[in-house]
Write a protein that holds these residues in place. Structure first.
Motif, PDB file in Angstrom:
ATOM      1  N   SER A 150     -59.748  -9.128 -40.183  1.00 45.53           N
ATOM      2  CA  SER A 150     -59.168 -10.430 -39.817  1.00 45.53           C
ATOM      3  C   SER A 150     -60.028 -11.589 -39.816  1.00 45.53           C
ATOM      4  CB  SER A 150     -58.009 -10.437 -39.725  1.00 45.53           C
ATOM      5  OG  SER A 150     -56.650 -11.731 -40.021  1.00 45.53           O
ATOM      6  N   LEU A 151     -60.629 -11.282 -38.952  1.00 44.28           N
ATOM      7  CA  LEU A 151     -61.409 -12.696 -37.838  1.00 44.28           C
ATOM      8  C   LEU A 151     -62.642 -12.733 -39.422  1.00 44.28           C
ATOM      9  CD1 LEU A 151     -62.508 -14.725 -35.510  1.00 44.28           C
ATOM     10  CD2 LEU A 151     -63.462 -12.329 -34.722  1.00 44.28           C
ATOM     11  N   LEU A 152     -63.196 -11.381 -39.493  1.00 44.04           N
ATOM     12  CA  LEU A 152     -64.605 -11.752 -40.260  1.00 44.04           C
ATOM     13  C   LEU A 152     -64.241 -12.684 -42.064  1.00 44.04           C
ATOM     14  CD1 LEU A 152     -66.555  -8.413 -39.034  1.00 44.04           C
ATOM     15  CD2 LEU A 152     -66.893 -10.799 -38.646  1.00 44.04           C
ATOM     16  N   GLY A 163     -58.156  -1.697 -33.698  1.00 48.56           N
ATOM     17  CA  GLY A 163     -59.125  -3.455 -33.149  1.00 48.56           C
ATOM     18  C   GLY A 163     -60.132  -3.484 -34.911  1.00 48.56           C
ATOM     19  N   ALA A 164     -60.389  -3.101 -35.329  1.00 53.72           N
ATOM     20  CA  ALA A 164     -60.189  -2.887 -36.542  1.00 53.72           C
ATOM     21  C   ALA A 164     -59.600  -4.190 -37.055  1.00 53.72           C
ATOM     22  CB  ALA A 164     -61.261  -1.631 -37.260  1.00 53.72           C
ATOM     23  N   HIS A 184     -55.277 -11.832 -47.802  1.00 58.73           N
ATOM     24  CA  HIS A 184     -55.608 -10.917 -46.216  1.00 58.73           C
ATOM     25  C   HIS A 184     -54.760  -9.475 -46.524  1.00 58.73           C
ATOM     26  CE1 HIS A 184     -57.642 -13.305 -43.238  1.00 58.73           C
ATOM     27  NE2 HIS A 184     -57.612 -13.826 -44.288  1.00 58.73           N
ATOM     28  N   GLU A 185     -53.774  -9.042 -46.867  1.00 59.06           N
ATOM     29  CA  GLU A 185     -52.922  -8.118 -46.826  1.00 59.06           C
ATOM     30  C   GLU A 185     -54.133  -7.004 -48.153  1.00 59.06           C
ATOM     31  OE1 GLU A 185     -49.250  -8.434 -48.434  1.00 59.06           O
ATOM     32  OE2 GLU A 185     -48.732  -9.727 -46.172  1.00 59.06           O
ATOM     33  N   ALA A 219     -73.666 -12.427 -36.678  1.00 55.98           N
ATOM     34  CA  ALA A 219     -73.209 -12.474 -34.711  1.00 55.98           C
ATOM     35  C   ALA A 219     -71.843 -11.695 -34.142  1.00 55.98           C
ATOM     36  CB  ALA A 219     -72.979 -14.388 -34.444  1.00 55.98           C
ATOM     37  N   VAL A 220     -71.300 -12.019 -34.715  1.00 55.56           N
ATOM     38  CA  VAL A 220     -69.944 -11.581 -34.452  1.00 55.56           C
ATOM     39  C   VAL A 220     -69.941 -10.045 -33.947  1.00 55.56           C
ATOM     40  CG1 VAL A 220     -67.429 -10.755 -35.032  1.00 55.56           C
ATOM     41  CG2 VAL A 220     -68.202 -13.039 -35.491  1.00 55.56           C
TER      42      VAL A 220
END
Length: 206
Positions: free
Chosen positions: A154-156, A148-149, A123-124, A188-189
């Motif tokens: 991270s969610l995606l 917010g990006a 993730h980093e 969808a997200v």
């Protein structure tokens, strides 16, 4: 002169260790297991890698490098694609890695109780790259999403990794169908998360 013809190379030993870790996890992998899989001895393993922990770290770092290079190449390949095509290409690349490198995927994600979490390191590396793309996409729509990006990136990424994890490690599901599920969820997200929501996250973090 000593005969080195039949001595295993570092690459061969790392591949043997990768197979063992993929099967039993980093916490349970032993030098005896790796030596047996690699057709060598514990003495040879210690001569090459000094310790079990050093060998495990080397395998994990190598697989991280392979995966991150794979994903960065996919991002570069899709740089001139439309936004939707870029998102699909990135998800398909992730599942392509899981398909072509199943042992590597299991090393990185197959045993989540391990003390060291390779996913965090992944993730980093990848989240900032995805976040930069998201900022550019939203800026083209007149929205500045700031911090917010990173949350959305991270969610995606986490969503696609989790679907791949459940297909490869948990259930042995068809990877093509799992990939399509991840693509659908990604779209969808991206469709439903509004710039206002992301701007609110950014404002709160400032």
């Amino acid at each position: 002169m000593p005969n080195t013809r039949n001595r295993p190379t570092d690459e061969q030993l790392l591949c043997a260790a990768r197979a063992v870790i993929a099967e039993v996890g980093a916490d349970r992998a032993t030098m005896d297991m790796v030596a047996e899989r690699g057709g060598t001895t514990r003495v040879t393993l210690y001569a090459h890698f000094r310790s079990r922990d050093a060998l495990i770290d080397k395998v994990i770092q190598r697989e991280l490098d392979v995966f991150t290079s794979w994903m960065v190449a996919a991002y570069d390949e899709s740089e001139d694609m439309p936004h939707g095509a870029r998102a699909r290409h990135a998800v398909e690349a992730l599942f392509g890695y899981a398909r072509d490198h199943p042992d590597g995927f299991r090393v990185l994600f197959g045993h989540r109780d391990a003390t060291t979490d390779p996913g965090r390191r992944l993730h980093e590396v990848l989240v900032p790259r995805i976040a930069d793309r998201l900022r550019a996409n939203y800026a083209a729509r007149g929205a500045e999403i700031g911090a917010g990006a990173e949350t959305l990136a991270s969610l995606l990424l986490g969503m696609s990794l989790d679907v791949a994890y459940r297909a490869v490690v948990v259930g042995g599901a068809d990877l093509d169908r799992a990939c399509e599920l991840a693509v659908t969820a990604t779209f969808a997200v991206l469709r439903d998360v509004s710039p206002v929501q992301l701007e609110a996250l950014s404002a709160h973090s400032e």
